[in-house]
Design an enzyme around this catalytic site. Sequence first.
Site, PDB file in Angstrom:
ATOM      1  N   HIS A   1     -11.147  -4.531  12.144  1.00 24.64           N
ATOM      2  CA  HIS A   1     -10.024  -5.077  11.411  1.00 24.64           C
ATOM      3  C   HIS A   1      -9.800  -6.268  11.971  1.00 24.64           C
ATOM      4  O   HIS A   1      -8.955  -6.360  12.947  1.00 24.64           O
ATOM      5  CB  HIS A   1      -8.707  -4.015  11.227  1.00 24.64           C
TER       6      HIS A   1
ATOM      7  N   ARG B   1       1.491 -11.859  -1.809  1.00 25.80           N
ATOM      8  CA  ARG B   1       0.133 -12.010  -1.471  1.00 25.80           C
ATOM      9  C   ARG B   1      -0.581 -13.046  -2.274  1.00 25.80           C
ATOM     10  O   ARG B   1      -0.398 -13.101  -3.485  1.00 25.80           O
ATOM     11  CB  ARG B   1      -0.703 -10.669  -1.691  1.00 25.80           C
TER      12      ARG B   1
ATOM     13  N   ARG C   1       0.892  -1.252   0.029  1.00 28.74           N
ATOM     14  CA  ARG C   1       0.024  -0.024  -0.013  1.00 28.74           C
ATOM     15  C   ARG C   1       0.745   1.214  -0.010  1.00 28.74           C
ATOM     16  O   ARG C   1       1.739   1.218   0.746  1.00 28.74           O
ATOM     17  CB  ARG C   1      -0.941  -0.052   1.091  1.00 28.74           C
TER      18      ARG C   1
ATOM     19  N   LYS D   1      -2.218 -13.607  13.802  1.00 30.50           N
ATOM     20  CA  LYS D   1      -3.679 -13.393  13.635  1.00 30.50           C
ATOM     21  C   LYS D   1      -4.292 -14.416  12.532  1.00 30.50           C
ATOM     22  O   LYS D   1      -5.342 -15.318  12.957  1.00 30.50           O
ATOM     23  CB  LYS D   1      -4.346 -12.067  13.053  1.00 30.50           C
ATOM     24  N   THR D   2      -3.636 -14.790  11.576  1.00 31.19           N
ATOM     25  CA  THR D   2      -4.110 -15.579  10.539  1.00 31.19           C
ATOM     26  C   THR D   2      -3.981 -16.935  10.967  1.00 31.19           C
ATOM     27  O   THR D   2      -4.834 -18.063  10.763  1.00 31.19           O
ATOM     28  CB  THR D   2      -3.517 -15.401   9.176  1.00 31.19           C
TER      29      THR D   2
ATOM     30  N   SER E   1       0.127  -7.112  11.719  1.00 34.88           N
ATOM     31  CA  SER E   1       0.927  -7.880  10.982  1.00 34.88           C
ATOM     32  C   SER E   1       1.837  -8.495  11.753  1.00 34.88           C
ATOM     33  O   SER E   1       2.754  -7.989  12.413  1.00 34.88           O
ATOM     34  CB  SER E   1       1.811  -7.304   9.695  1.00 34.88           C
TER      35      SER E   1
ATOM     36  N   LYS F   1      -8.818  -2.214   0.455  1.00 31.18           N
ATOM     37  CA  LYS F   1      -8.805  -1.238   1.511  1.00 31.18           C
ATOM     38  C   LYS F   1      -9.412  -0.009   1.380  1.00 31.18           C
ATOM     39  O   LYS F   1      -9.815   0.688   2.520  1.00 31.18           O
ATOM     40  CB  LYS F   1      -7.091  -1.127   1.885  1.00 31.18           C
TER      41      LYS F   1
ATOM     42  N   ASP G   1     -10.303 -11.228   7.770  1.00 34.31           N
ATOM     43  CA  ASP G   1      -9.822  -9.729   7.938  1.00 34.31           C
ATOM     44  C   ASP G   1     -10.680  -8.362   8.140  1.00 34.31           C
ATOM     45  O   ASP G   1     -10.324  -7.671   8.948  1.00 34.31           O
ATOM     46  CB  ASP G   1      -9.128  -9.333   6.466  1.00 34.31           C
TER      47      ASP G   1
END
Length: 534
Positions: free
Chosen positions: A222, A325, A62, A244-245, A240, A203, A259
């Site tokens: 989020h 990604r 981003r 979390k994932t 990050s 986003k 997400d």
Amino acid sequence: MKEQKCQNFTNYGLENHGLSNLNEIFWNLSTSSLYEKILIRGEGRLSHLGPIVVRTGHHTGRSAKDKFIVEESSTKKDIWWGANNPPISKTYFDQLHERMALHLQTQDLYVQDCYAGADPEHRLPVRIITQYAWHSLFARNMFIQPSDEELKKHVPQFTVINAPHFHSSPALDGTKSETFILLNFKKKLILIGGTSYAGEIKKSIFTVMNFLMPKKGVLSMHCSANISASGDTALFFGLSGTGKTTLSADASRTLIGDDEHGWSDNGIFNFEGGCYAKLIHLSPEAEPEIYSTTKRFGTILENVCLDSCSRRVDLDDESFTENTRGSYHISAIPNASRKGIAGHPKTIIFLSADAFGVLPPIARLTKEQAMYHFISGYTARVAGTERGVTEPSPVFSACYGAPFMPMHPMRYAELLGKKLDLHGTRVWLINTGWTGGPYGVGSRMSIAHTRAMVNAALDGRLDNVPTDKEPFFGLNIPTHCPDVPDKVLNPINTWSDPEAYKAQAQKLAGLFAKNFEQFAGQTTEEIRQAGPSL
């Protein structure tokens, strides 16, 4: 075989977005049709077992400093203006919109009409207009697809025009570089130019949802979400690198989404219809469900290294970027919900990878502490390899997603507090970072111990366990957790030098307090007192 012409089901044409004199418009092409366009146009390459591999050029993430919100009277008072939400004038926006429309004349465009939000009561009809076929496939993966009947009545309430080949002129257009992401809440229009990174599409719509949903009493978040076989919903917040994932991808629980979610009076709902996972160093052992998506038709692999002969990908290769990604529809995850809707959360997990080695591996939070840590959004980066950089650096991102939160963090925190009270949701802070000392001295928290703590919190096995009060942050630490040594639970017990731990804890507490100064004027005394004691 005669090619069947795909038609535009809607009567709401692109002239409504200021676009005219176009060449061919491809409306809501299927995944297979988009594959053909991508390959014919040379936008990507077909890899082993079916994913499309694409490159995003010099923008491999981003462009946070190139995002602006149009300053105008109807929304000005609601925006949290500052570094995350810098303003741009209506004049500059209109000027760029007009020049972008001229740039797109005589060109082919791809359109996907879809929804953000799985709950029909709160879903947002959106339109994604792109120059690239692979960006259209990205939108098809990431957003929720309408039925043919819904398409006939589809009128977008927000539209994205994405033109990677069109660049702004900072001196002329008021931007910081030739790249721009402009959000106009009044015109319900987003302009993206000068970047091919697909995450900007996702986003920008998330930012819109974060503006619209709280006005309807819906907490936009989020976070990832999953649900147990007995129907208990859990939310996982974390920046990050916090896990979390990994921790939310549990084969014994159903994934709602990875997400972006809303929490309404009806319960939890996914904003998206797909996932956008970080792939670097992904392994079939650690994350088998996500790994399997890198070997299926329909997945987009961004900036992943591809062997041109065998067409096999190397997920450990960082040649293009560390931020590789994968975009795929949520149906690619075997235990994922296709509805994207669940009940009110029974448990919330805040994840932090504390490289200072101070935070306990698990702590129970009061409502006020939950609001404080939600506003803070803390994790830490490890010391780099640059000369002179020897200590961890703190990272604070309000609501665990400050770049996407257009309103003041307290607006979201107040909604969180109300919902915690209403539904009796338990909140736990879990440190997946370091224990026994800071990065370079201590060791990373055992993933087996972390999973045991997460499972115990989700199952309610810690609800009646006695707690010790941690003196620096006022956190309640369970004295026992199944399958975890008691010594691990209180961080001071894992340090060889307790005085060194106290000094490090005081230092981190000071960093928390300094960061919170920017919010203190708009928070209550109870929330301020829920922070660390200096």
